[in-house]
Design an enzyme around this catalytic site. Sequence first.
Site, mmCIF file in Angstrom:
data_model
loop_
_atom_site.group_PDB
_atom_site.id
_atom_site.type_symbol
_atom_site.label_atom_id
_atom_site.label_comp_id
_atom_site.label_asym_id
_atom_site.label_seq_id
_atom_site.Cartn_x
_atom_site.Cartn_y
_atom_site.Cartn_z
ATOM 1 C CB ALA A 10 -0.925 -0.011 1.217
ATOM 2 N N GLY A 12 2.147 2.819 -2.941
ATOM 3 C CA GLY A 12 2.097 3.618 -4.163
ATOM 4 C C GLY A 12 1.240 4.864 -4.018
ATOM 5 N NE ARG A 16 -2.140 4.204 -13.910
ATOM 6 C CZ ARG A 16 -2.248 2.916 -14.238
ATOM 7 N NH1 ARG A 16 -2.945 2.564 -15.309
ATOM 8 N NH2 ARG A 16 -1.684 1.982 -13.491
ATOM 9 C CD GLU A 155 4.632 -8.114 -16.302
ATOM 10 O OE1 GLU A 155 3.614 -7.423 -16.537
ATOM 11 O OE2 GLU A 155 4.714 -8.906 -15.343
ATOM 12 N NE ARG A 333 -28.036 18.242 13.466
ATOM 13 C CZ ARG A 333 -27.850 19.438 14.039
ATOM 14 N NH1 ARG A 333 -28.853 20.319 14.092
ATOM 15 N NH2 ARG A 333 -26.682 19.736 14.563
ATOM 16 C CE1 TYR A 366 -32.445 21.372 15.885
ATOM 17 C CE2 TYR A 366 -32.969 22.885 17.671
ATOM 18 C CZ TYR A 366 -32.090 22.014 17.064
ATOM 19 O OH TYR A 366 -30.845 21.771 17.620
ATOM 20 C CG ASN A 377 -49.841 16.495 19.332
ATOM 21 O OD1 ASN A 377 -50.028 15.652 18.464
ATOM 22 N ND2 ASN A 377 -49.913 17.802 19.085
#
Length: 461
Positions: A10, A12, A16, A155, A333, A366, A377
Site C-alpha cells: 500500500a 504507491g 492516475r 509482461e 441528527r 426543531y 404531541n
Amino acid sequence: MTKRYAIILAAGQGTRMKSKLYKVLHPVLGKPMVQHVLEQVKAIGLEDVITVVGFGSDKVKDHLGNNTKFVLQEEQLGTGHAVIQAEELLKDKKGTTIVVCGDTPLITKETFEQLCEHHEKTGSKATILTAKAPNPFGYGRVIRNERNEVKRIVEQKDANPDELLVDEINTGTYCFDNEALFEALKSVSNDNSQGEYYLTDVIEIMKNKSEMVSAYLIPNFDETLGVNDRVALAQAEKTMKLRINEQHMRNGVTIMDPDNTYIHSDVVIEPDVVIYPGSIIGGNSIIRSNAIIGPNSEIQNCEVGEDSVVKQSVATDSKIGKRVNVGPFAHIRPDAIIGDEAKIGNFVEIKKAELGNGTKVSHLSYIGDAKVGSNVNIGCGTITVNYDGKNKYLTTIEDDAFIGCNSNLIAPVTIGKGSYVAAGSTITKDVPTDALSVARARQSNKEGYASKLKNRLKDKE
C-alpha cells in the site's frame, strides 16, 4: 496447522487517480479500499499482517490503526522492494505468506482461504492467483508448459504473438513459503527498463531452482480488479454494491432496485425488510425485520426497529424504535433516540434528543437537546431554543404534554406532565403539571383601521 501471514502492498501514490487523497484510501461503498483488503485477509485467521506504506503513510496508519503492523517503503522501487521492507518482521518465520495489493478491494476471504489451501496442499513454494480475462491486454500472462505447470509470467510488452493470445493473467496476488520468499528476494535484480525490483522475478528464480510453483485459477475475474483510476474505482463500487445487495436479497430482504440501492459492507439487515430505490444505508446500521426504507433515504450508523418506516429522510448515529414513522423529508441528527410508535413527520429535525413511546412531532419543528416523554404531541412550528450563542441547554417535556403550534421553548425549561402550552407561546419559565401556559401578547383590534392604512398607502403612490 500451517501458520499464515500477509503482506499488503500500500505504498504507491496512485498518480492516475489525480487526487490529493492517497490511492488506497479512496472509498468503495464508504470504506477505504485498503481496509476492505485488510478485513478480508484477516478473516481467514493470520498470525501477522504487515502493511507496506509510503506516500501518505500517516493517514493510512490512522485508518487501519492497530489491526496491522506497518513498515515504510521510503522509495517506491517496485513490488519486490516493497516486500523486502517486511523482512525484519517475517524472515525467520515458517509458514505461508500472502502478498496482496491494497488497491484490490473485491477479493473475498473465501478466495484467500482457497488460495492458501491450494498452495499448502500442493506443497508449492509459490502460488499465483490467476484469472481468465475477457480482455487480457496490459496484464502479465501466465505461461504454462505441456504438463499445465506454471512456467513463467511474461509482461505484455515482452510477450511474443503466441503468448499474447493467452488469456490467463497474473492478478498480482500470491502465496509463498515465507522462508523461500525472502531467500529468493535476495536474488532479485533491478536490471530492467524501469530500474525496479519486481516481485514477479521471484517466480522465475524459484523455477530455476526447480522449486514447485503453482497457480490457483479464480473463477470470477471481477474479484481481481485493481483500482488505478476513477473509472476502475466506479467499477469496484458497482461490483461490490451488487454483491452485497444480492447477499441481502438471498437472506430475505426485498430490494426493489438493486442498481440504485447502496448498502455498505458492515450493515445488518433482517428478513422481510423492504428497501426502495435511491436509499443509502451505511456504517454499522442495523435494520430490523419488516422495516421499510426509502425511497431516497440515507441512514448512517443507525438502528431502525421492527415495522418502522423511514421515507425520503436522513438519519445519522441514532436509534429509531419499533413501528415508528419517519418522514418524508425528516432529519434525524446524531444522538437521537426515538421511542416505539412515535411519529417524526415532514420537515422535522431531531438532534441529541430522546422521544418517548407514542410521541408525535408531525411537521415543521426543531427538537434539539431535549428529553421528551411518552404520548406527547408537539405541534407544527415548535422549536426547542437550545443555544444562546455559547452553550446548549436542555428542554424537558414530560409525559402526555401538549405543545401548541408555533411555540418557542426557551431552554433550560421543563414542561410538566399533562400540561398544555397554547399555540404561539414563547415559554421561558417551567410549566407545572396539568397547567395551561399562555405566553403571548394580548390581541388588540382597531376597527376600521385597515381602510385608513390602505388609503395612506395609496396617497404615497
